[in-house]
Design a protein around this motif. Structure first.
Motif, mmCIF file in Angstrom:
data_model
loop_
_atom_site.group_PDB
_atom_site.id
_atom_site.type_symbol
_atom_site.label_atom_id
_atom_site.label_comp_id
_atom_site.label_asym_id
_atom_site.label_seq_id
_atom_site.Cartn_x
_atom_site.Cartn_y
_atom_site.Cartn_z
ATOM 1 N N ARG A 1 0.833 -1.189 0.000
ATOM 2 C CA ARG A 1 0.000 0.000 0.000
ATOM 3 C C ARG A 1 0.883 1.260 0.000
ATOM 4 O O ARG A 1 0.637 2.189 -0.772
ATOM 5 N N CYS A 2 1.897 1.290 0.889
ATOM 6 C CA CYS A 2 2.835 2.440 0.958
ATOM 7 C C CYS A 2 3.428 2.681 -0.417
ATOM 8 O O CYS A 2 3.474 3.797 -0.906
ATOM 9 N N ALA A 3 3.939 1.579 -1.020
ATOM 10 C CA ALA A 3 4.653 1.693 -2.296
ATOM 11 C C ALA A 3 3.698 2.150 -3.393
ATOM 12 O O ALA A 3 4.036 3.025 -4.191
ATOM 13 N N ALA A 4 2.487 1.578 -3.410
ATOM 14 C CA ALA A 4 1.516 1.944 -4.442
ATOM 15 C C ALA A 4 1.105 3.409 -4.299
ATOM 16 O O ALA A 4 1.006 4.140 -5.283
ATOM 17 N N ASP A 5 0.905 3.861 -3.050
ATOM 18 C CA ASP A 5 0.536 5.261 -2.798
ATOM 19 C C ASP A 5 1.642 6.195 -3.278
ATOM 20 O O ASP A 5 1.376 7.212 -3.930
ATOM 21 N N ALA A 6 2.888 5.848 -2.928
ATOM 22 C CA ALA A 6 4.018 6.715 -3.283
ATOM 23 C C ALA A 6 4.197 6.776 -4.800
ATOM 24 O O ALA A 6 4.510 7.827 -5.358
ATOM 25 N N LEU A 7 3.965 5.640 -5.448
ATOM 26 C CA LEU A 7 4.122 5.605 -6.907
ATOM 27 C C LEU A 7 3.015 6.430 -7.579
ATOM 28 O O LEU A 7 3.281 7.178 -8.529
ATOM 29 N N ALA A 8 1.805 6.311 -7.049
ATOM 30 C CA ALA A 8 0.685 7.095 -7.587
ATOM 31 C C ALA A 8 0.970 8.584 -7.402
ATOM 32 O O ALA A 8 0.696 9.403 -8.291
ATOM 33 N N HIS A 9 1.544 8.923 -6.250
ATOM 34 C CA HIS A 9 1.897 10.313 -5.958
ATOM 35 C C HIS A 9 2.952 10.809 -6.959
ATOM 36 O O HIS A 9 2.834 11.907 -7.502
ATOM 37 N N ALA A 10 3.954 9.984 -7.215
ATOM 38 C CA ALA A 10 5.013 10.359 -8.168
ATOM 39 C C ALA A 10 4.429 10.574 -9.557
ATOM 40 O O ALA A 10 4.786 11.536 -10.249
ATOM 41 N N GLU A 11 3.510 9.698 -9.946
ATOM 42 C CA GLU A 11 2.876 9.837 -11.265
ATOM 43 C C GLU A 11 2.094 11.149 -11.344
ATOM 44 O O GLU A 11 2.156 11.866 -12.339
ATOM 45 N N ALA A 12 1.382 11.472 -10.268
ATOM 46 C CA ALA A 12 0.583 12.704 -10.242
ATOM 47 C C ALA A 12 1.491 13.939 -10.309
ATOM 48 O O ALA A 12 1.209 14.891 -11.038
ATOM 49 N N ILE A 13 2.587 13.892 -9.543
ATOM 50 C CA ILE A 13 3.549 15.010 -9.525
ATOM 51 C C ILE A 13 4.111 15.225 -10.934
ATOM 52 O O ILE A 13 4.166 16.354 -11.424
ATOM 53 N N CYS A 14 4.550 14.133 -11.565
ATOM 54 C CA CYS A 14 5.152 14.249 -12.901
ATOM 55 C C CYS A 14 4.119 14.759 -13.906
ATOM 56 O O CYS A 14 4.426 15.621 -14.720
ATOM 57 N N ALA A 15 2.899 14.257 -13.819
ATOM 58 C CA ALA A 15 1.849 14.706 -14.749
ATOM 59 C C ALA A 15 1.571 16.188 -14.546
ATOM 60 O O ALA A 15 1.471 16.947 -15.513
ATOM 61 N N ARG B 1 13.290 5.634 -14.728
ATOM 62 C CA ARG B 1 13.031 6.470 -13.547
ATOM 63 C C ARG B 1 12.038 5.773 -12.626
ATOM 64 O O ARG B 1 12.186 5.767 -11.407
ATOM 65 N N ARG B 2 11.015 5.190 -13.253
ATOM 66 C CA ARG B 2 9.980 4.504 -12.500
ATOM 67 C C ARG B 2 10.542 3.269 -11.785
ATOM 68 O O ARG B 2 10.234 3.006 -10.625
ATOM 69 N N ARG B 3 11.395 2.533 -12.484
ATOM 70 C CA ARG B 3 11.979 1.320 -11.891
ATOM 71 C C ARG B 3 12.886 1.657 -10.714
ATOM 72 O O ARG B 3 12.919 0.955 -9.718
ATOM 73 N N VAL B 4 13.647 2.766 -10.857
ATOM 74 C CA VAL B 4 14.519 3.190 -9.752
ATOM 75 C C VAL B 4 13.652 3.546 -8.541
ATOM 76 O O VAL B 4 13.931 3.121 -7.412
ATOM 77 N N LEU B 5 12.580 4.276 -8.801
ATOM 78 C CA LEU B 5 11.684 4.648 -7.697
ATOM 79 C C LEU B 5 11.045 3.401 -7.079
ATOM 80 O O LEU B 5 10.975 3.264 -5.855
ATOM 81 N N GLU B 6 10.610 2.469 -7.926
ATOM 82 C CA GLU B 6 9.999 1.231 -7.415
ATOM 83 C C GLU B 6 10.988 0.459 -6.546
ATOM 84 O O GLU B 6 10.625 -0.070 -5.503
#
Ligand code: ZN
Ligand code: ZN
Ligand code: ZN
Length: 169
Positions: free
Chosen positions: A23-37, A47-52
């Motif tokens: 859940r933490c990881a999914a939330d953070a990834l969704a947040h990163a996607e929103a920030i980038c968008a 970039r995504r794989r490094v963050l994951e």
């Protein structure tokens, strides 16, 4: 979408062992996607794989540990590829560098880029908690301003034992 609209719920600084980390990881990834968008930046596959990889746990990873994680996907990435991805993620405020560990950690808070950050580093389990504090930030800014100093990397690293390790001792 405004960045204000991207505010996230507060999380425990040191999530309990056995918490729903997916859940933490999914939330953070969704947040990163929103920030980038919101900023019209591209969260490219590397970039995504490094963050994951950084989101696999709450412990920091060094650049070569990141290379090893990404190599597990197939081709071994060149160090420069990883460093460039890390530079991007740090510029976007999605990743911080822990100087004393020469390692990187995903930011799980939605604070402004360049805000002072306090890291609480557990010497036992290696977990790193990010304690965001407006009061500490104001104090650092005030002290810097009084000295005519412009702080560039306002990061404070504090070593000790996290509550979970203390409870387990
Ligand atoms: Zn977690
Ligand atoms: Zn942060
Ligand atoms: Zn600990």
């Amino acid at each position: 979408m405004t960045e204000r609209g991207l505010a996230r719920k507060t999380q425990a600084i040191f999530p309990a062992p056995g918490h729903d980390h997916g859940r933490c990881a999914a939330d953070a990834l969704a947040h990163a996607e929103a920030i980038c968008a919101a900023r019209s930046e591209r969260l490219t596959p590397v970039r995504r794989r490094v963050l994951e990889a950084l989101l696999e746990s709450h412990a920091p990873l060094g650049a070569y540990e990141l290379i090893d994680r990404l190599a597990a996907d197939g081709a071994r990435p060149a160090p420069i590829t990883i460093y460039r991805a890390l530079d991007f993620l740090r510029e976007q405020g999605l990743v911080h560098r822990i100087e004393s560990r020469n390692a990187f950690i995903a930011c799980v808070h939605n604070h402004a880029i360049g805000d002072p950050v306090v890291f609480l580093i557990c010497e036992k389990c290696g977990a790193v908690g990010e304690a965001g504090s407006a009061a500490v930030a104001d104090t650092i800014r005030g002290a810097s301003r009084a000295a005519g100093f412009t702080p560039k990397t306002p990061v404070i690293e504090i070593f000790g034992i996290c509550a979970h390790c203390k409870a387990a001792a």
